[in-house]
Scaffold this motif. Sequence first.
Motif, PDB file in Angstrom:
ATOM      1  N   LEU A   1      74.027  78.803  18.508  1.00  0.00           N
ATOM      2  CA  LEU A   1      74.341  77.423  18.127  1.00  0.00           C
ATOM      3  C   LEU A   1      75.812  77.276  17.775  1.00  0.00           C
ATOM      4  O   LEU A   1      76.483  76.323  18.194  1.00  0.00           O
ATOM      5  CB  LEU A   1      73.464  77.008  16.946  1.00  0.00           C
ATOM      6  CG  LEU A   1      73.459  75.533  16.542  1.00  0.00           C
ATOM      7  CD1 LEU A   1      72.926  74.669  17.680  1.00  0.00           C
ATOM      8  CD2 LEU A   1      72.615  75.329  15.290  1.00  0.00           C
TER       9      LEU A   1
ATOM     10  N   TRP B   1      78.111  74.989  20.031  1.00  0.00           N
ATOM     11  CA  TRP B   1      78.504  73.756  19.352  1.00  0.00           C
ATOM     12  C   TRP B   1      79.081  74.078  17.974  1.00  0.00           C
ATOM     13  O   TRP B   1      78.416  73.888  16.950  1.00  0.00           O
ATOM     14  CB  TRP B   1      77.301  72.824  19.222  1.00  0.00           C
ATOM     15  CG  TRP B   1      76.818  72.335  20.554  1.00  0.00           C
ATOM     16  CD1 TRP B   1      77.380  71.373  21.327  1.00  0.00           C
ATOM     17  CD2 TRP B   1      75.660  72.804  21.279  1.00  0.00           C
ATOM     18  NE1 TRP B   1      76.656  71.202  22.493  1.00  0.00           N
ATOM     19  CE2 TRP B   1      75.598  72.058  22.486  1.00  0.00           C
ATOM     20  CE3 TRP B   1      74.679  73.756  21.029  1.00  0.00           C
ATOM     21  CZ2 TRP B   1      74.592  72.256  23.426  1.00  0.00           C
ATOM     22  CZ3 TRP B   1      73.688  73.959  21.970  1.00  0.00           C
ATOM     23  CH2 TRP B   1      73.648  73.215  23.151  1.00  0.00           C
TER      24      TRP B   1
ATOM     25  N   PRO C   1      83.627  70.483  17.370  1.00  0.00           N
ATOM     26  CA  PRO C   1      82.594  70.400  18.411  1.00  0.00           C
ATOM     27  C   PRO C   1      83.136  70.183  19.816  1.00  0.00           C
ATOM     28  O   PRO C   1      82.459  70.481  20.802  1.00  0.00           O
ATOM     29  CB  PRO C   1      81.752  69.189  17.963  1.00  0.00           C
ATOM     30  CG  PRO C   1      82.021  69.059  16.503  1.00  0.00           C
ATOM     31  CD  PRO C   1      83.439  69.487  16.315  1.00  0.00           C
TER      32      PRO C   1
ATOM     33  N   ALA D   1      68.903  78.424  25.000  1.00  0.00           N
ATOM     34  CA  ALA D   1      69.316  77.031  25.209  1.00  0.00           C
ATOM     35  C   ALA D   1      69.374  76.696  26.697  1.00  0.00           C
ATOM     36  O   ALA D   1      69.001  75.596  27.116  1.00  0.00           O
ATOM     37  CB  ALA D   1      70.677  76.786  24.550  1.00  0.00           C
TER      38      ALA D   1
ATOM     39  N   ARG E   1      78.362  72.703  29.062  1.00  0.00           N
ATOM     40  CA  ARG E   1      77.888  72.501  27.700  1.00  0.00           C
ATOM     41  C   ARG E   1      77.434  71.059  27.491  1.00  0.00           C
ATOM     42  O   ARG E   1      76.428  70.806  26.816  1.00  0.00           O
ATOM     43  CB  ARG E   1      78.979  72.854  26.689  1.00  0.00           C
ATOM     44  CG  ARG E   1      78.511  72.697  25.245  1.00  0.00           C
ATOM     45  CD  ARG E   1      79.519  73.192  24.250  1.00  0.00           C
ATOM     46  NE  ARG E   1      80.742  72.394  24.248  1.00  0.00           N
ATOM     47  CZ  ARG E   1      81.771  72.639  23.439  1.00  0.00           C
ATOM     48  NH1 ARG E   1      81.738  73.662  22.601  1.00  0.00           N
ATOM     49  NH2 ARG E   1      82.851  71.885  23.488  1.00  0.00           N
ATOM     50  N   ALA E   2      78.160  70.126  28.068  1.00  0.00           N
ATOM     51  CA  ALA E   2      77.760  68.717  27.959  1.00  0.00           C
ATOM     52  C   ALA E   2      76.408  68.488  28.623  1.00  0.00           C
ATOM     53  O   ALA E   2      75.588  67.688  28.139  1.00  0.00           O
ATOM     54  CB  ALA E   2      78.826  67.831  28.591  1.00  0.00           C
TER      55      ALA E   2
ATOM     56  N   LEU F   1      73.957  70.674  28.757  1.00  0.00           N
ATOM     57  CA  LEU F   1      72.961  71.173  27.811  1.00  0.00           C
ATOM     58  C   LEU F   1      72.700  70.153  26.713  1.00  0.00           C
ATOM     59  O   LEU F   1      71.551  69.940  26.289  1.00  0.00           O
ATOM     60  CB  LEU F   1      73.432  72.490  27.199  1.00  0.00           C
ATOM     61  CG  LEU F   1      73.567  73.679  28.148  1.00  0.00           C
ATOM     62  CD1 LEU F   1      74.121  74.884  27.387  1.00  0.00           C
ATOM     63  CD2 LEU F   1      72.228  74.033  28.774  1.00  0.00           C
ATOM     64  N   ASP F   2      73.767  69.511  26.266  1.00  0.00           N
ATOM     65  CA  ASP F   2      73.636  68.506  25.214  1.00  0.00           C
ATOM     66  C   ASP F   2      72.818  67.309  25.697  1.00  0.00           C
ATOM     67  O   ASP F   2      71.925  66.811  24.997  1.00  0.00           O
ATOM     68  CB  ASP F   2      75.021  68.056  24.764  1.00  0.00           C
ATOM     69  CG  ASP F   2      75.092  67.786  23.272  1.00  0.00           C
ATOM     70  OD1 ASP F   2      74.023  67.702  22.639  1.00  0.00           O
ATOM     71  OD2 ASP F   2      76.202  67.671  22.745  1.00  0.00           O
ATOM     72  N   LYS F   3      73.103  66.859  26.903  1.00  0.00           N
ATOM     73  CA  LYS F   3      72.399  65.700  27.449  1.00  0.00           C
ATOM     74  C   LYS F   3      70.910  65.992  27.647  1.00  0.00           C
ATOM     75  O   LYS F   3      70.066  65.105  27.492  1.00  0.00           O
ATOM     76  CB  LYS F   3      73.030  65.276  28.772  1.00  0.00           C
ATOM     77  CG  LYS F   3      74.424  64.688  28.629  1.00  0.00           C
ATOM     78  CD  LYS F   3      75.055  64.416  29.996  1.00  0.00           C
ATOM     79  CE  LYS F   3      76.465  63.874  29.853  1.00  0.00           C
ATOM     80  NZ  LYS F   3      77.124  63.670  31.174  1.00  0.00           N
TER      81      LYS F   3
ATOM     82  N   GLY G   1      69.189  67.923  25.817  1.00  0.00           N
ATOM     83  CA  GLY G   1      68.551  68.057  24.502  1.00  0.00           C
ATOM     84  C   GLY G   1      68.518  69.474  23.966  1.00  0.00           C
ATOM     85  O   GLY G   1      67.826  69.752  22.972  1.00  0.00           O
TER      86      GLY G   1
ATOM     87  N   HIS H   1      70.824  71.164  22.428  1.00  0.00           N
ATOM     88  CA  HIS H   1      71.434  71.283  21.100  1.00  0.00           C
ATOM     89  C   HIS H   1      70.396  71.007  20.013  1.00  0.00           C
ATOM     90  O   HIS H   1      70.220  71.801  19.078  1.00  0.00           O
ATOM     91  CB  HIS H   1      72.611  70.304  20.994  1.00  0.00           C
ATOM     92  CG  HIS H   1      73.406  70.465  19.742  1.00  0.00           C
ATOM     93  ND1 HIS H   1      74.517  69.686  19.472  1.00  0.00           N
ATOM     94  CD2 HIS H   1      73.259  71.281  18.658  1.00  0.00           C
ATOM     95  CE1 HIS H   1      75.027  70.045  18.305  1.00  0.00           C
ATOM     96  NE2 HIS H   1      74.268  70.995  17.789  1.00  0.00           N
ATOM     97  N   GLU H   2      69.714  69.912  20.130  1.00  0.00           N
ATOM     98  CA  GLU H   2      68.696  69.545  19.146  1.00  0.00           C
ATOM     99  C   GLU H   2      67.557  70.563  19.130  1.00  0.00           C
ATOM    100  O   GLU H   2      67.072  70.973  18.073  1.00  0.00           O
ATOM    101  CB  GLU H   2      68.159  68.154  19.455  1.00  0.00           C
ATOM    102  CG  GLU H   2      67.108  67.666  18.464  1.00  0.00           C
ATOM    103  CD  GLU H   2      66.605  66.277  18.799  1.00  0.00           C
ATOM    104  OE1 GLU H   2      65.732  65.778  18.070  1.00  0.00           O
ATOM    105  OE2 GLU H   2      67.074  65.698  19.810  1.00  0.00           O
TER     106      GLU H   2
END
Length: 352
Positions: free
Chosen positions: A241, A245, A250, A267, A301-302, A304-306, A308, A310-311
């Motif tokens: 994590l 991030w 960030p 992830a 990385r973006a 992965l964020d989109k 979900g 990260h959450e």
Amino acid sequence: MSRNGDFPDGNHYDPSGILIEFPRRVTASIDPRMREIVADLPEPVRSMARYHLRWADDQGAPLSGGERILRRYGSLMMLCVSRERSAWDRAVNVAAAGNLMMASQFIHDDIIDNDQERYGKPTVWARFGVPAAIMLGDALTASAYAALADEPPQVARELIRLMSATIQHISAAQTQEMANKGRTDITLQESMAVVEAKAGRPAQFACAAGVAGSGGTPSQVAAAAELGLHLGTAVQLHDDLNELWPTKDPASETDLRDLRERKTIPAVAYALQISGRHQEELSRYLQKTVSPGTTELLRVRALLDKIGAHEWLGEQLTGCVDAALTHIPEVTPVPLDQQEIRQYITDWLTPQ
């Protein structure tokens, strides 16, 4: 013993500094025993071991502050040990052996990952060559087993068995992780199994061995093993994590090493199971062989964020920490010990 201080007539220090003070106290306790064990190694592996442990430079000149290389694992070795002085002292030899076992794994890990530096200094293989580094790793493992043989026979047999199983799991996980690079068919379950074997199992040994070496009951040892398994997994997820991030910046690239090497970390494995165009783009990236630049890494990385990830990663980390905490009352009945273990874990691993 307070995990936050020395043995000052049973008094406890301000717990606000536990993440700093506890590892320092652990190092002060086990470092002398580690030096005794390493001193018995023949040359040239003895000098190489001192270099790896940052006790000396490559010319043999003494260094200060070398304990950083094993501070975290040493803390795990003593985390569940009773604060009573007699129990703490009984666990020191076992903790020293565990640290040397992990020191050997770090050497081999540096070779596998082609790491040329560790904490700002050349790794053993980078300084002395791969063959010499492999031999040093083997020598440190042998020293760890020899140290465990000094324990009472029944304890020694159990700890040697546990250490053997730990090394086997680490070896299998390292091998599988290398085989998984760039693959898009790795399931989330398979990816998490690598994390459990590579990070959960060493922490399981650390917590269980510390309690066993300090004279804990079989039920306490079993509870410490369960706590350690969840805790070690949480540590790896926490590291993932923070690499992907970072809380300080960030938007930064950080190292993003696992993405750069196209490792199917949890992830990534999670994101691969979510169908859609983002998943398809991630799959295409993993199958490439050209080294990525900063722009591409940040775009992945973006993705992965989109999706979900990260959450999801934060939720998994919280779940592992909570699972570890549930075993604390089984490890020790002492409320103050329970409080200190709980605080050390939560201060270290609670997502920001």
